[in-house]
Design a protein around this motif. Structure first.
Motif, PDB file in Angstrom:
ATOM      1  N   ILE A   1     -51.839  34.968  66.017  1.00  0.00           N
ATOM      2  CA  ILE A   1     -53.157  35.091  64.962  1.00  0.00           C
ATOM      3  C   ILE A   1     -53.059  34.781  63.680  1.00  0.00           C
ATOM      4  CG2 ILE A   1     -52.642  37.536  64.607  1.00  0.00           C
ATOM      5  CD1 ILE A   1     -55.615  37.825  64.852  1.00  0.00           C
ATOM      6  N   ASP A   2     -53.705  33.918  63.214  1.00  0.00           N
ATOM      7  CA  ASP A   2     -53.370  33.601  61.748  1.00  0.00           C
ATOM      8  C   ASP A   2     -54.153  34.440  60.704  1.00  0.00           C
ATOM      9  OD1 ASP A   2     -56.092  32.635  62.281  1.00  0.00           O
ATOM     10  OD2 ASP A   2     -55.826  30.540  61.755  1.00  0.00           O
ATOM     11  N   ALA A   3     -54.298  33.820  59.310  1.00  0.00           N
ATOM     12  CA  ALA A   3     -54.674  34.788  58.420  1.00  0.00           C
ATOM     13  C   ALA A   3     -56.267  34.808  58.583  1.00  0.00           C
ATOM     14  CB  ALA A   3     -54.437  34.379  56.966  1.00  0.00           C
ATOM     15  N   SER A   4     -56.877  33.794  59.060  1.00  0.00           N
ATOM     16  CA  SER A   4     -58.324  33.430  59.214  1.00  0.00           C
ATOM     17  C   SER A   4     -58.622  34.742  60.488  1.00  0.00           C
ATOM     18  CB  SER A   4     -58.846  32.326  59.249  1.00  0.00           C
ATOM     19  OG  SER A   4     -58.394  31.642  60.628  1.00  0.00           O
ATOM     20  N   GLY A   5     -58.017  34.537  61.505  1.00  0.00           N
ATOM     21  CA  GLY A   5     -58.208  35.552  62.298  1.00  0.00           C
ATOM     22  C   GLY A   5     -58.029  37.083  61.890  1.00  0.00           C
ATOM     23  N   VAL A   6     -57.184  37.399  60.917  1.00  0.00           N
ATOM     24  CA  VAL A   6     -57.015  38.833  60.474  1.00  0.00           C
ATOM     25  C   VAL A   6     -58.178  38.830  59.641  1.00  0.00           C
ATOM     26  CG1 VAL A   6     -55.757  40.042  58.845  1.00  0.00           C
ATOM     27  CG2 VAL A   6     -54.537  38.650  60.547  1.00  0.00           C
ATOM     28  N   LYS A   7     -58.667  38.110  58.773  1.00  0.00           N
ATOM     29  CA  LYS A   7     -59.751  38.269  57.948  1.00  0.00           C
ATOM     30  C   LYS A   7     -61.063  38.570  58.882  1.00  0.00           C
ATOM     31  CE  LYS A   7     -58.107  35.907  53.890  1.00  0.00           C
ATOM     32  NZ  LYS A   7     -58.166  34.886  53.019  1.00  0.00           N
ATOM     33  N   LYS A   8     -61.221  37.767  59.941  1.00  0.00           N
ATOM     34  CA  LYS A   8     -62.536  37.951  60.669  1.00  0.00           C
ATOM     35  C   LYS A   8     -62.288  39.299  61.465  1.00  0.00           C
ATOM     36  CE  LYS A   8     -64.900  35.796  64.628  1.00  0.00           C
ATOM     37  NZ  LYS A   8     -64.732  34.766  65.548  1.00  0.00           N
ATOM     38  N   VAL A   9     -61.187  39.757  62.270  1.00  0.00           N
ATOM     39  CA  VAL A   9     -61.042  41.031  62.784  1.00  0.00           C
ATOM     40  C   VAL A   9     -61.302  42.129  61.873  1.00  0.00           C
ATOM     41  CG1 VAL A   9     -59.569  42.608  63.878  1.00  0.00           C
ATOM     42  CG2 VAL A   9     -59.654  40.086  64.451  1.00  0.00           C
ATOM     43  N   ALA A  10     -60.802  42.029  60.406  1.00  0.00           N
ATOM     44  CA  ALA A  10     -60.823  43.058  59.527  1.00  0.00           C
ATOM     45  C   ALA A  10     -62.333  43.216  59.110  1.00  0.00           C
ATOM     46  CB  ALA A  10     -60.040  42.726  58.201  1.00  0.00           C
ATOM     47  N   LYS A  11     -63.078  41.998  59.042  1.00  0.00           N
ATOM     48  CA  LYS A  11     -64.725  42.183  58.579  1.00  0.00           C
ATOM     49  C   LYS A  11     -65.344  42.594  59.963  1.00  0.00           C
ATOM     50  CE  LYS A  11     -68.369  39.325  57.428  1.00  0.00           C
ATOM     51  NZ  LYS A  11     -69.055  37.823  57.149  1.00  0.00           N
ATOM     52  N   LEU A  12     -65.034  42.459  61.176  1.00  0.00           N
ATOM     53  CA  LEU A  12     -65.618  42.906  62.003  1.00  0.00           C
ATOM     54  C   LEU A  12     -65.379  44.553  62.323  1.00  0.00           C
ATOM     55  CD1 LEU A  12     -65.235  40.255  64.881  1.00  0.00           C
ATOM     56  CD2 LEU A  12     -67.462  40.830  63.669  1.00  0.00           C
ATOM     57  N   ALA A  13     -64.196  45.038  61.951  1.00  0.00           N
ATOM     58  CA  ALA A  13     -63.830  46.364  61.989  1.00  0.00           C
ATOM     59  C   ALA A  13     -64.245  46.959  60.655  1.00  0.00           C
ATOM     60  CB  ALA A  13     -62.512  46.461  62.281  1.00  0.00           C
TER      61      ALA A  13
END
Length: 95
Positions: A3-15
């Motif tokens: 998982i890259d930084a953009s994936g982390v940001k996306k998951v953080a936004k969803l959560a």
């Protein structure tokens, strides 16, 4: 799987989580290492392994199912703001 930084940001936004920009890369690396561990665990052949209810051979001691207290419903519901037919009434939180 990584998982890259953009994936982390996306998951953080969803959560609905707030992650500092400084911590995004570290979080991505940590999640990637966890996913690699899961991938390696999934590669193990467990075809002939029986599922376990508990990893130890522990036996849970059960007590007899006996009533040990008197019914105190009226006393406990006496301070409740709303009661109907012996049930607590609470505001609806899911619509």
């Amino acid at each position: 799987m990584a998982i890259d930084a953009s994936g982390v940001k996306k998951v953080a936004k969803l959560a609905r989580l707030s992650i500092d920009d400084d911590a995004v890369e570290v979080t991505a690396a940590t999640i990637s290492s966890i996913l690699e561990l899961v991938d390696s665990m999934q590669a193990v052949d467990t075809q002939d392994v029986e599922p376990l209810a508990h990893p130890l051979d522990a036996i849970q001691r059960l007590r007899p199912d006996q009533v040990t207290e008197e019914n105190q419903r009226e006393q406990l519901q006496g301070c409740a703001p709303a009661v109907e037919e012996g049930l607590f009434l609470v505001p609806r939180v899911i619509e």
